[in-house]
Design a protein around this motif. Structure first.
Motif, mmCIF file in Angstrom:
data_model
loop_
_atom_site.group_PDB
_atom_site.id
_atom_site.type_symbol
_atom_site.label_atom_id
_atom_site.label_comp_id
_atom_site.label_asym_id
_atom_site.label_seq_id
_atom_site.Cartn_x
_atom_site.Cartn_y
_atom_site.Cartn_z
ATOM 1 N N ALA A 1 0.831 -1.200 0.000
ATOM 2 C CA ALA A 1 0.000 0.000 0.000
ATOM 3 C C ALA A 1 0.870 1.257 0.000
ATOM 4 N N LEU A 2 1.931 1.265 0.794
ATOM 5 C CA LEU A 2 2.821 2.432 0.852
ATOM 6 C C LEU A 2 3.561 2.634 -0.466
ATOM 7 N N ILE A 3 4.080 1.555 -1.034
ATOM 8 C CA ILE A 3 4.829 1.661 -2.290
ATOM 9 C C ILE A 3 3.912 2.093 -3.428
ATOM 10 N N GLY A 4 2.737 1.448 -3.531
ATOM 11 C CA GLY A 4 1.793 1.824 -4.581
ATOM 12 C C GLY A 4 1.303 3.251 -4.432
ATOM 13 N N GLY A 5 1.001 3.663 -3.184
ATOM 14 C CA GLY A 5 0.566 5.029 -2.950
ATOM 15 C C GLY A 5 1.644 6.036 -3.286
ATOM 16 N N GLY A 6 2.902 5.686 -2.990
ATOM 17 C CA GLY A 6 4.000 6.591 -3.306
ATOM 18 C C GLY A 6 4.168 6.784 -4.799
ATOM 19 N N PHE A 7 4.132 5.694 -5.560
ATOM 20 C CA PHE A 7 4.265 5.814 -7.015
ATOM 21 C C PHE A 7 3.086 6.587 -7.610
ATOM 22 N N TRP A 8 1.895 6.340 -7.097
ATOM 23 C CA TRP A 8 0.725 7.081 -7.582
ATOM 24 C C TRP A 8 0.878 8.575 -7.312
ATOM 25 N N LEU A 9 1.327 8.932 -6.111
ATOM 26 C CA LEU A 9 1.478 10.335 -5.748
ATOM 27 C C LEU A 9 2.521 11.017 -6.632
ATOM 28 N N ILE A 10 3.622 10.334 -6.898
ATOM 29 C CA ILE A 10 4.661 10.899 -7.759
ATOM 30 C C ILE A 10 4.127 11.126 -9.166
ATOM 31 N N ALA A 11 3.402 10.136 -9.701
ATOM 32 C CA ALA A 11 2.904 10.239 -11.073
ATOM 33 C C ALA A 11 1.909 11.375 -11.228
ATOM 34 N N VAL A 12 0.932 11.456 -10.323
ATOM 35 C CA VAL A 12 -0.087 12.505 -10.409
ATOM 36 C C VAL A 12 0.545 13.883 -10.212
ATOM 37 N N SER A 13 1.470 13.974 -9.281
ATOM 38 C CA SER A 13 2.103 15.260 -8.984
ATOM 39 C C SER A 13 2.950 15.745 -10.138
ATOM 40 N N TRP A 14 3.649 14.826 -10.798
ATOM 41 C CA TRP A 14 4.515 15.240 -11.907
ATOM 42 C C TRP A 14 3.696 15.903 -13.008
ATOM 43 N N HIS A 15 2.546 15.348 -13.342
ATOM 44 C CA HIS A 15 1.726 15.933 -14.403
ATOM 45 C C HIS A 15 1.259 17.337 -14.026
ATOM 46 N N VAL A 16 0.828 17.515 -12.782
ATOM 47 C CA VAL A 16 0.386 18.836 -12.333
ATOM 48 C C VAL A 16 1.541 19.827 -12.363
ATOM 49 N N LEU A 17 2.712 19.409 -11.871
ATOM 50 C CA LEU A 17 3.865 20.298 -11.825
ATOM 51 C C LEU A 17 4.346 20.652 -13.226
ATOM 52 N N TRP A 18 4.391 19.688 -14.119
ATOM 53 C CA TRP A 18 4.836 19.927 -15.494
ATOM 54 C C TRP A 18 3.932 20.940 -16.181
ATOM 55 N N THR A 19 2.614 20.806 -15.984
ATOM 56 C CA THR A 19 1.671 21.742 -16.592
ATOM 57 C C THR A 19 1.861 23.146 -16.024
ATOM 58 N N ALA A 20 2.029 23.243 -14.707
ATOM 59 C CA ALA A 20 2.222 24.549 -14.083
ATOM 60 C C ALA A 20 3.513 25.203 -14.547
ATOM 61 N N GLN A 21 4.571 24.437 -14.686
ATOM 62 C CA GLN A 21 5.844 24.990 -15.138
ATOM 63 C C GLN A 21 5.740 25.511 -16.564
ATOM 64 N N ARG A 22 5.033 24.810 -17.410
ATOM 65 C CA ARG A 22 4.858 25.274 -18.791
ATOM 66 C C ARG A 22 4.071 26.568 -18.850
ATOM 67 N N GLN A 23 3.155 26.754 -17.916
ATOM 68 C CA GLN A 23 2.325 27.959 -17.887
ATOM 69 C C GLN A 23 2.934 29.068 -17.033
ATOM 70 N N GLY A 24 4.086 28.805 -16.414
ATOM 71 C CA GLY A 24 4.758 29.816 -15.626
ATOM 72 C C GLY A 24 4.025 30.208 -14.362
#
Length: 217
Positions: free
Chosen positions: A107-130
């Motif tokens: 549960a911890l490992i799966g939750g960690g990978f899920w959190l990283i994946a979802v967060s990366w997409h949000v961060l990448w979009t925000a960085q592109r939009q400044g």
């Protein structure tokens, strides 16, 4: 006290499992900066140390063998499944892969990978939009990707604790906290009061029970 045949010395499994998890983390995290690569490299070192003891050489079991054999003489501590130390120490009688600590680790490992994946997409979009990333996981945590790595490390530690990974764990957590603080100073210089207001609302690594959603600055 003898080892079960092929319990350890399986170096191909060390290489394959280490590569799989590091590449898996790479696909989720997608490092872009030197700082990103350092954080991924530290995670990779932890994974290699873990699988080396899991399939290669059980250093922890050898170091602790005298005490373990005296305290738990009914257990063959050089059998592969005995590396699930928490299940063994708490007297789990069935297959340790279905034990409570092993299931918690998944549960911890799966939750960690899920959190990283979802967060990366949000961060990448925000960085592109400044702009500052404030939606998704970033509405609850300022550093969800680093929190995700800590969840994964914790899951591995619960599943297969070793002396080396126990020693590495606090150092890695300290490193991720340090990297997060560096990123916060950079964001504050770039976004000024907008980031300070965001930081005042949203916790760094552990979500508050009652947290108002952050508005886009």
């Amino acid at each position: 006290m003898t080892a079960e045949p092929q319990s350890y010395g399986l170096w191909l499994l060390v290489i394959v499992n280490s590569a799989v998890f590091i590449l898996f983390a790479l696909s989720f995290f997608r490092p872009q900066t030197q700082r990103d690569w350092r954080s991924l490299g530290a995670f990779g070192a932890f994974v290699v140390a873990l699988f080396t003891e899991m399939y290669g050489f059980p250093l922890t079991l050898y170091v602790l063998s005298g005490w373990l054999q005296s305290a738990y003489p009914q257990v063959n501590w050089f059998a592969h499944e005995s590396g699930h130390l928490l299940e063994m120490l708490f007297g789990w009688k069935s297959n340790p892969h279905f034990g409570p600590f092993h299931l918690l680790s998944f549960a911890l490992i799966g939750g960690g990978f899920w959190l990283i994946a979802v967060s990366w997409h949000v961060l990448w979009t925000a960085q592109r939009q400044g702009r500052i990333a404030v939606i998704g996981p970033y509405a609850r945590l300022r550093h969800p990707q680093y929190a995700g790595f800590v969840l994964i490390l914790t899951g591995f530690l619960v599943q297969w604790p070793t002396l080396l990974t126990l020693a590495m764990y606090p150092l890695l957590v300290w490193m991720y906290v340090r990297l997060a603080r560096i990123e916060e100073r950079e964001s504050e210089r770039r976004f000024g009061d907008a980031y300070r207001r965001y930081a005042a609302r949203v916790p760094a690594f552990w979500p508050a029970w009652r947290q108002k959603p952050a508005r886009t600055p």
